[in-house]
Enzyme design. Structure first.
Site, PDB file in Angstrom:
ATOM      1  N   HIS A 415      -3.022  -2.247   7.290  1.00  0.00           N
ATOM      2  CA  HIS A 415      -3.232  -3.130   6.599  1.00  0.00           C
ATOM      3  C   HIS A 415      -3.187  -4.560   6.230  1.00  0.00           C
ATOM      4  O   HIS A 415      -3.476  -5.332   6.084  1.00  0.00           O
ATOM      5  CB  HIS A 415      -2.990  -2.571   4.986  1.00  0.00           C
ATOM      6  CG  HIS A 415      -4.085  -3.364   3.950  1.00  0.00           C
ATOM      7  ND1 HIS A 415      -5.461  -4.332   4.049  1.00  0.00           N
ATOM      8  CD2 HIS A 415      -4.330  -2.507   3.197  1.00  0.00           C
ATOM      9  CE1 HIS A 415      -5.949  -3.761   3.285  1.00  0.00           C
ATOM     10  NE2 HIS A 415      -4.940  -2.380   2.075  1.00  0.00           N
ATOM     11  N   ARG A 416      -2.214  -4.786   7.346  1.00  0.00           N
ATOM     12  CA  ARG A 416      -1.894  -6.123   7.834  1.00  0.00           C
ATOM     13  C   ARG A 416      -2.388  -6.937   8.361  1.00  0.00           C
ATOM     14  O   ARG A 416      -2.586  -8.240   8.369  1.00  0.00           O
ATOM     15  CB  ARG A 416      -0.098  -6.217   8.137  1.00  0.00           C
ATOM     16  CG  ARG A 416       0.405  -5.293   7.262  1.00  0.00           C
ATOM     17  CD  ARG A 416       1.904  -5.626   8.132  1.00  0.00           C
ATOM     18  NE  ARG A 416       2.012  -4.588   9.126  1.00  0.00           N
ATOM     19  CZ  ARG A 416       2.659  -4.319  10.621  1.00  0.00           C
ATOM     20  NH1 ARG A 416       4.381  -4.467   9.736  1.00  0.00           N
ATOM     21  NH2 ARG A 416       1.968  -3.553  11.443  1.00  0.00           N
TER      22      ARG A 416
END
Length: 442
Positions: A415-416
């Site tokens: 998700h980064r």
């Protein structure tokens, strides 16, 4: 010639296990000839001799573990002998002689001091005994290490009451002085942890040992590496998952057409997984932002699509990489996959062939798995988990129930690097290519 050291055969390798020697002591070897099998944290690989000469000495027996950079053998020229092991012990012996000289000099004044020391020691004993009763209230003071810690009197008293070891407390006061609040904070956070860990660890041991017929299998270097990588991934890497269902009927039809060319034709060897790999690469070209990794304070977007392929081997999992896969045709990808998988299972891969990779595709459809979620191989940004093609009842455009072929694909995202919308955009392109396989033949 120099002594041969344990090579670093993977980017995360710190030690290796010498599985087997292919040559014996005294055998002649040539550069590029396989002389040993070495197990790393990722694979067991054949190791080639870096020199021409004679295997004069073997320092590590089969099964021995050696740190990277430690010597394992000596390859010399004709008549050249390996350095003798006696040379190293001579250095400490010489140092011991040097150390003995100052000791002998210090021993001369020692008897005079020895005569003086018994008297004060005898005087201190009766002095300490009466005060020991009054000092019993201060358990922290007898420890010399705790005495050296800078702490306020109040902090020492509270530490004694709460049973806090001052040496383990980080002081926030001036010049690192331990304050009352530091001790109380340590009592709340650090004291509870050791009380819980032994209680959780104790039940696990008896649950395994009493089982009859059970045997303990020591972890191999590869298994240790896999375990460490998974912890590195699922711990700090924030995973989220997106799943799509592919209409696999056009894909299966294209596959059957290629098979009709005959068993001897190259096109007939192209599998469903080859189509999936090619589609995954093409979708990454269309959506280049997913072809990236998280790197501290930045996101690194790769110029090439280096495709990792999960290959199951006897002792674990390998991910050989097809470099610049965007420049390869469906047939070239198919040939590269078969070659890498074959060499991975036969321990003939080179270290650079399974390093890096933009993302990985793991396909368990051939093993009967309908769908699953895979763990990201850090520092990659995502991994695709491909299930098998199932025949299921579906509703067509005319609202009629018919037999359809569906395949599930799950995308595990970091998700980064990848947000939900970006991951959805990539999967949309992937579905488009797989449901129109003719686009992959261009």
């Amino acid at each position: 010639m120099p002594e041969i050291q344990m090579p670093k055969l993977s980017d995360t390798m710190t030690e290796g296990t010498l599985v087997a020697w292919k040559k014996k002591k005294g055998d002649k070897v040539s550069a590029g000839e396989v002389i040993a099998e070495i197990e790393t944290d990722k694979a067991t690989m054949e190791w080639e001799s870096p020199e021409d000469g004679t295997l004069t000495e073997i320092y590590v027996e089969e099964g021995g573990k050696v740190n990277v950079g430690d010597k394992i053998a000596f390859i010399g020229e004709e008549g050249e002998e390996a350095p003798k092991k006696e040379e190293k012990p001579k250095e400490p012996k010489a140092e011991e002689k040097k150390e003995k000289k100052p000791q002998a000099e210090t021993e001369k004044p020692a008897p005079a001091k020895a005569k003086e020391t018994p008297a004060p020691q005898e005087k201190k004993k009766p002095i300490e005994t009466p005060t020991s009763a009054t000092e019993a209230k201060k358990p922290a003071e007898p420890s010399t290490e705790e005495a050296r810690v800078k702490a306020s009197p109040v902090a020492r008293r509270i530490a004694a009451e709460l049973g806090v070891d001052l040496t383990s407390v980080k002081g926030t006061g001036p010049e690192g002085r331990v304050t009352e609040s530091d001790v109380r904070a340590a009592a709340k956070s650090k004291i509870d942890v050791p009380q819980k860990t032994p209680t959780a660890a104790k039940p696990s041991a008896p649950s395994v040992e009493p089982a009859e017929g059970a045997r303990r299998i020591q972890l191999s270097g590869m298994r240790k590496g896999i375990a460490e990588r998974l912890v590195q991934s699922l711990g700090p890497v924030p995973h989220f998952y997106l799943t799509i269902e592919i209409n696999a009927a056009p894909l299966m039809a294209a596959r059957e057409e290629l098979k009709s060319a005959g068993e001897g034709a190259d096109a007939a060897k192209i599998t469903v997984n080859d189509f999936v790999l090619k589609a995954a690469v093409q979708a990454a070209v269309k959506v280049p932002r997913v072809n990236a990794s998280f790197d501290g304070d930045a996101i690194v977007q790769y110029a090439n699509v280096d495709l990792g392929i999960a290959v199951a081997i006897e002792d674990g999992l390998l991910t050989p990489v097809i470099r610049a896969a965007q420049n390869k045709s469906l047939r070239e990808i198919s040939e590269a996959v078969k070659d890498l998988a074959n060499r991975a299972r036969n321990k003939r891969m080179k270290p650079e062939e399974f390093h890096g990779g933009s993302f990985t595709v793991s396909n368990l459809g051939g093993m009967g798995i309908d769908s699953f979620s895979a763990v990201i191989n850090p520092p990659q940004g995502f991994i695709l988990a491909v299930g098998k093609v199932n025949k299921i009842p579906v509703v067509d455009d005319c609202d009629q129930i018919m037999v359809g072929q569906r395949m599930s694909i799950t995308m595990s995202c970091d998700h980064r690097v990848i947000d939900g919308a970006l991951g959805a955009e990539y999967l949309k392109e992937l579905r488009h290519f797989l449901e129109n396989p003719a686009l992959l033949l261009v």
